[in-house]
Design a protein around this motif. Sequence first.
Motif, PDB file in Angstrom:
ATOM      1  N   VAL A  17       0.826  -1.205   0.000  1.00 42.97           N
ATOM      2  CA  VAL A  17       0.000   0.000   0.000  1.00 42.97           C
ATOM      3  C   VAL A  17       0.860   1.254   0.000  1.00 42.97           C
ATOM      4  O   VAL A  17       0.656   2.182  -0.795  1.00 42.97           O
ATOM      5  CB  VAL A  17      -0.949   0.004   1.216  1.00 42.97           C
ATOM      6  CG1 VAL A  17      -1.707   1.330   1.306  1.00 42.97           C
ATOM      7  CG2 VAL A  17      -1.937  -1.153   1.132  1.00 42.97           C
ATOM      8  N   ARG A  18       1.850   1.294   0.898  1.00 42.70           N
ATOM      9  CA  ARG A  18       2.638   2.520   1.023  1.00 42.70           C
ATOM     10  C   ARG A  18       3.518   2.779  -0.196  1.00 42.70           C
ATOM     11  O   ARG A  18       3.958   3.910  -0.421  1.00 42.70           O
ATOM     12  CB  ARG A  18       3.483   2.478   2.295  1.00 42.70           C
ATOM     13  CG  ARG A  18       2.652   2.596   3.566  1.00 42.70           C
ATOM     14  CD  ARG A  18       3.512   2.979   4.763  1.00 42.70           C
ATOM     15  NE  ARG A  18       2.738   2.926   5.992  1.00 42.70           N
ATOM     16  CZ  ARG A  18       2.798   1.949   6.890  1.00 42.70           C
ATOM     17  NH1 ARG A  18       3.607   0.927   6.688  1.00 42.70           N
ATOM     18  NH2 ARG A  18       2.071   1.988   7.980  1.00 42.70           N
ATOM     19  N   SER A  19       3.785   1.755  -0.995  1.00 43.67           N
ATOM     20  CA  SER A  19       4.585   1.980  -2.202  1.00 43.67           C
ATOM     21  C   SER A  19       3.900   2.932  -3.169  1.00 43.67           C
ATOM     22  O   SER A  19       4.556   3.555  -4.004  1.00 43.67           O
ATOM     23  CB  SER A  19       4.889   0.650  -2.898  1.00 43.67           C
ATOM     24  OG  SER A  19       3.729   0.077  -3.485  1.00 43.67           O
ATOM     25  N   PHE A  20       2.573   3.062  -3.047  1.00 43.22           N
ATOM     26  CA  PHE A  20       1.821   3.994  -3.892  1.00 43.22           C
ATOM     27  C   PHE A  20       1.870   5.421  -3.363  1.00 43.22           C
ATOM     28  O   PHE A  20       1.276   6.316  -3.954  1.00 43.22           O
ATOM     29  CB  PHE A  20       0.350   3.560  -3.979  1.00 43.22           C
ATOM     30  CG  PHE A  20       0.103   2.346  -4.819  1.00 43.22           C
ATOM     31  CD1 PHE A  20      -0.106   2.462  -6.187  1.00 43.22           C
ATOM     32  CD2 PHE A  20       0.056   1.083  -4.260  1.00 43.22           C
ATOM     33  CE1 PHE A  20      -0.355   1.352  -6.977  1.00 43.22           C
ATOM     34  CE2 PHE A  20      -0.191  -0.041  -5.034  1.00 43.22           C
ATOM     35  CZ  PHE A  20      -0.391   0.090  -6.396  1.00 43.22           C
ATOM     36  N   ASP A  21       2.550   5.642  -2.232  1.00 42.23           N
ATOM     37  CA  ASP A  21       2.579   6.952  -1.587  1.00 42.23           C
ATOM     38  C   ASP A  21       1.158   7.456  -1.350  1.00 42.23           C
ATOM     39  O   ASP A  21       0.758   8.512  -1.826  1.00 42.23           O
ATOM     40  CB  ASP A  21       3.349   7.948  -2.469  1.00 42.23           C
ATOM     41  CG  ASP A  21       3.731   9.222  -1.720  1.00 42.23           C
ATOM     42  OD1 ASP A  21       3.225   9.434  -0.600  1.00 42.23           O
ATOM     43  OD2 ASP A  21       4.506  10.018  -2.269  1.00 42.23           O
ATOM     44  N   PRO A  22       0.355   6.688  -0.598  1.00 40.49           N
ATOM     45  CA  PRO A  22      -1.058   7.056  -0.426  1.00 40.49           C
ATOM     46  C   PRO A  22      -1.222   8.327   0.396  1.00 40.49           C
ATOM     47  O   PRO A  22      -0.510   8.544   1.376  1.00 40.49           O
ATOM     48  CB  PRO A  22      -1.643   5.837   0.305  1.00 40.49           C
ATOM     49  CG  PRO A  22      -0.485   5.239   1.031  1.00 40.49           C
ATOM     50  CD  PRO A  22       0.718   5.486   0.170  1.00 40.49           C
ATOM     51  N   CYS A  23      -2.157   9.156  -0.007  1.00 39.40           N
ATOM     52  CA  CYS A  23      -2.394  10.433   0.673  1.00 39.40           C
ATOM     53  C   CYS A  23      -3.872  10.759   0.519  1.00 39.40           C
ATOM     54  O   CYS A  23      -4.302  11.264  -0.501  1.00 39.40           O
ATOM     55  CB  CYS A  23      -1.526  11.522   0.065  1.00 39.40           C
ATOM     56  SG  CYS A  23      -1.796  13.146   0.778  1.00 39.40           S
ATOM     57  N   LEU A  24      -4.658  10.454   1.523  1.00 40.82           N
ATOM     58  CA  LEU A  24      -6.115  10.463   1.380  1.00 40.82           C
ATOM     59  C   LEU A  24      -6.783  11.833   1.305  1.00 40.82           C
ATOM     60  O   LEU A  24      -7.919  11.931   0.854  1.00 40.82           O
ATOM     61  CB  LEU A  24      -6.758   9.637   2.490  1.00 40.82           C
ATOM     62  CG  LEU A  24      -7.087   8.184   2.102  1.00 40.82           C
ATOM     63  CD1 LEU A  24      -8.233   8.118   1.126  1.00 40.82           C
ATOM     64  CD2 LEU A  24      -5.890   7.481   1.509  1.00 40.82           C
ATOM     65  N   PRO A  25      -6.183  12.948   1.764  1.00 40.31           N
ATOM     66  CA  PRO A  25      -6.895  14.222   1.618  1.00 40.31           C
ATOM     67  C   PRO A  25      -7.321  14.503   0.182  1.00 40.31           C
ATOM     68  O   PRO A  25      -8.354  15.122  -0.058  1.00 40.31           O
ATOM     69  CB  PRO A  25      -5.869  15.252   2.106  1.00 40.31           C
ATOM     70  CG  PRO A  25      -5.066  14.523   3.102  1.00 40.31           C
ATOM     71  CD  PRO A  25      -4.950  13.131   2.551  1.00 40.31           C
ATOM     72  N   CYS A  26      -6.506  14.067  -0.776  1.00 37.62           N
ATOM     73  CA  CYS A  26      -6.853  14.326  -2.175  1.00 37.62           C
ATOM     74  C   CYS A  26      -7.953  13.405  -2.684  1.00 37.62           C
ATOM     75  O   CYS A  26      -8.451  13.581  -3.788  1.00 37.62           O
ATOM     76  CB  CYS A  26      -5.620  14.192  -3.059  1.00 37.62           C
ATOM     77  SG  CYS A  26      -4.500  15.592  -2.925  1.00 37.62           S
TER      78      CYS A  26
END
Length: 597
Positions: free
Chosen positions: A562-571
């Motif tokens: 999951v973190r390999s996608f650089d997840p950032c949920l505000p967007c």
Amino acid sequence: MTSTKRQETDPTEGRELTEMAWDPVTRIVGSLGIYTKIDFKAKEVVECHSTSSIFRGYSIFMKGKDPRDAHFITSRICGICGDNHATCSVYNQNMAYGVRPPHLGEWIINLGEAAEYMFDHNIFQENLVGVDYCEKMVAETNPGVLELANRTEAPHAGEHGFRTIGDIMRSLNPLEGEFYREALHVSRYTREMFCLMEGRHVHPSTLYPGGVGTVATVQLFTDYLTRLMRYVEFMKRVVPMHDDLFDFFYEALPGYEKVGQRRILLGCWGSLNNPEYCDFTYENMQAWGRKMFVTPGVVVDGKLVTTSLVDINLGIRILLGHSFYEDWEDQEMFVTRDPLGNQVDRRHPWNQHTIPRPAKRDFDDKYSWTMSPRWFDGKDYLPLDTGGGPIARLWTTALAGLVDTPNVKATGHSVLINLPRTATKPEVTFEWKIPQWSNALERNRARTYFQAYSAALALHFCQQALSEIRGGNTKTWEQFKVPDESVSCGFTEAVRGVLSHHMVIRGGKIANYHPYPPTPWNGSVRDVYGTPGPYEDAVQNTPIFEENTPENFKGIDIMRAVRSFDPCLPCGVHMSLGTGKVLKKLHTPHAFNGEYE
């Protein structure tokens, strides 16, 4: 991590499955939940659902606003990549107003965005996702791997200074590790580089449609360059260090290429415009898009199917699938033909209506606030991912072979990155080669190489900006008028990948506005055809290599995926409390037994 466990028997295969959930996923911003079913006997994730628990509302309250405010408002979509939104909105407005900024203004924007790539990728790679590969984490999840790491000599020790792979892992330990602390310092001066160009991070104060308000002087770019050269020297250590670390995981854990692996379906919308060619007209968008310093494109099964921003734009479809919204099939269509006369689909962002309908989470029905963006190739609705941004950017740029500057060159199968001599290190050329897989390790590796790529381009941008000043071309902004009617779009790459803004103006006001950042693409839910989103797809293809028993399971392989996608949920989502309910945090996420998060 807050995890829940429940055992059940899979009725179709008679397997014993354990339900486990990580909600929220830590070390990112936002409310990402990962819900899985794991077969511990077979050591694999059988099923995954990705959830986002708060509502996106920008497309609703942008209506009726003065379009000149769009970049100031949309910048607040995110407190991490707000400048990417501001930049994309400004590109969008430039098209709407028919304005072409002075070259110097565009070079300044490029320098600001390059600094943002350097800043954000560095802090995520070393201080957030890097923790997944540090000594403390590996000791807790794969002690056998750590023992091997301590015995394994680092092939590029001479370049980065760490004798063994174990030494690299120790340097990544949070707060204690040498490299972890150094990266925090680097994030400070790369942020200063951004502020020199655009005034404030992450919500630019000198960025406008028509250019920038930055006062351009030789001293300004000298201040930027002094910091940039420190970063260039830093990257000469970082690239070989990460190559050693990621290559080691392939060797230590045969089959690890399958962690986070999914079909190669990559999207890149291009970034860093070339002001010699970019006039921001839709009619010429295909031509000037191909002159970007990061080439736009769609890669399907390893093949580049288009580099045209017009094709990319027209192929975007917003599917609802299992998300908490009503369909807009019976609503008004704002745009039926694009400025070139091409037909525009009802499910294109220009025609989208956002109609929220909250409901109880049900994985057989609706379970997330994130919609399902797809790219339609004329036959299939493809769940493109950005791979966290860099892997898609480098892959499309490499295959297209269009970028050729003194510092970076696309060869058709790789990208060459030349970094000049610095204070203590000689000139070096790195080559990012197209990998065999789109997986967790290669997404992370690409992030490191793209940091070097951004630094190399920034050197070129500085030279171009200084040439403009020396030639007496110091203008950085061009006047414009807001039209009564307009249809426009902007394309760039946010740190985490594809970013587009789509606007319709009527009566001089915004009639429809839809920003589409990378998170809805990566974190999308199953669409109306049952196709899972990229997070879901990557996780449910992931084998389990962790040595812990189910009772002590941490899910490190899942988190790495999951973190390999650089997840950032505000967007992906934005909070709406309606009439105002009190929300209480019931669980405290933890890692390393709660010591660091």
